[in-house]
Design a protein around this motif. Structure first.
Motif, PDB file in Angstrom:
ATOM      1  N   ILE A 223       0.060  -1.210  -0.094  1.00 10.14           N
ATOM      2  CA  ILE A 223       0.227  -0.020   0.172  1.00 10.14           C
ATOM      3  C   ILE A 223       0.763   1.348   0.099  1.00 10.14           C
TER       4      ILE A 223
ATOM      5  N   TYR B  41       2.407   2.153   5.902  1.00 10.60           N
ATOM      6  CA  TYR B  41       1.253   1.788   6.006  1.00 10.60           C
ATOM      7  C   TYR B  41       1.606  -0.307   6.573  1.00 10.60           C
TER       8      TYR B  41
ATOM      9  N   ASN C 258       1.252  -4.059   5.137  1.00 12.09           N
ATOM     10  CA  ASN C 258       1.923  -4.599   3.111  1.00 12.09           C
ATOM     11  C   ASN C 258       2.093  -5.595   3.644  1.00 12.09           C
TER      12      ASN C 258
END
Length: 209
Positions: free
Chosen positions: A135, A139, A142
Motif C-alpha cells: 500500500i 502502512y 503491507n
C-alpha cells in the motif's frame, strides 16, 4: 472422507509450495549454481513460518490433539509433509471433533496469540500477511512479498541512478584526461623542438670552434 480429502489436499498444496521454494533457493555446490532467490531472507522466513505452525502445539485445542504429528502428519528432511493414512483414519474415527478443532480452533476469534488458533487458521493468517499488496511506505499492513518486491525495485532504481551518475562522471573524467594528455603532448613536442634546436646549435658551435 471429506475431511481426509481436504487434509490430503492441504498437504499436496504445502508440498508444492515447498517444491517451488527449494527450486528458487537451492544452491548446487557441484555446479556452483544457485536459484534466483538463494539466500533471500524473505523466502527462508516463509518456509520457517510454515514449518513452525506444524510443530507448535495449538494452545487450548480440545480433544487429544494439539500438534499435526499426533494425527499422522510429519515433516520430512527436505521440508515436505507426509501423512500416515492409518493414523489419520484412527484419529478421525476416535475423536473426529478433536481433529477438526486442531485445524479450526478459535477461527472466529480475533486478537489472540498465533498458537491459540488452529493449524488452518494460523496458515490463513500467515499467508494472508505474506500475500497482501503493498500500500505505501508508512502502512503497517503491507504484504511481505509485495514489500520485498517494492524494496528490490527501489534498489534497482537506485542502481540505475548511480550508473547514470557514473556515466556522467566518466565522460567528464575522459574529457579531463584528454585535455591533460593533449597538454602533455604539446609540452613533449615543444621539448623535442627545443632539444633539436639545442642539438643543432651545439653542433654549429662545435663546428665553428
Amino acid at each position: 472422507n471429506a475431511v481426509t480429502a481436504k487434509i490430503n489436499s492441504f498437504i499436496s498444496s504445502y508440498n508444492a509450495a515447498i517444491g517451488i521454494i527449494h527450486q528458487q533457493s537451492v544452491y548446487d555446490p557441484t555446479t556452483n549454481k544457485a536459484g534466483v532467490l538463494s539466500g533471500d531472507s524473505t523466502i527462508m522466513n516463509l518456509q520457517a513460518d510454515m514449518q513452525k505452525i506444524l510443530s507448535t502445539p495449538v494452545v487450548g485445542a480440545s480433544g487429544l490433539y494439539s500438534v499435526a504429528s499426533q494425527i499422522g502428519i510429519s515433516t520430512q528432511p527436505d521440508g515436505t509433509l507426509t501423512i500416515d493414512s492409518a493414523k489419520l483414519s484412527a484419529a478421525l474415527s476416535s475423536n473426529f471433533n478433536g481433529v477438526v478443532d486442531l485445524f479450526t480452533h478459535n477461527s472466529n476469534t480475533s486478537n489472540l496469540s498465533a498458537n491459540q488458533y488452529g493449524i488452518a487458521e494460523q496458515f490463513n493468517q500467515v499467508l494472508t500477511q505474506i500475500t497482501k499488496p503493498y500500500i505505501g511506505p508508512n502502512y503497517s499492513g503491507n504484504g511481505v512479498i509485495a514489500s520485498r518486491i517494492n524494496s528490490l525495485k527501489g534498489q534497482m532504481t537506485g542502481i540505475d541512478t548511480q550508473v547514470a551518475q557514473m556515466e556522467v562522471l566518466m565522460v567528464q573524467k575522459e574529457a579531463s584526461l584528454n585535455a591533460q594528455f593533449t597538454a602533455m603532448e604539446t609540452l613533449v613536442s615543444s621539448l623535442q623542438t627545443q632539444g633539436s634546436q639545442l642539438t643543432s646549435a651545439m653542433a654549429a658551435m662545435t663546428k665553428t670552434s
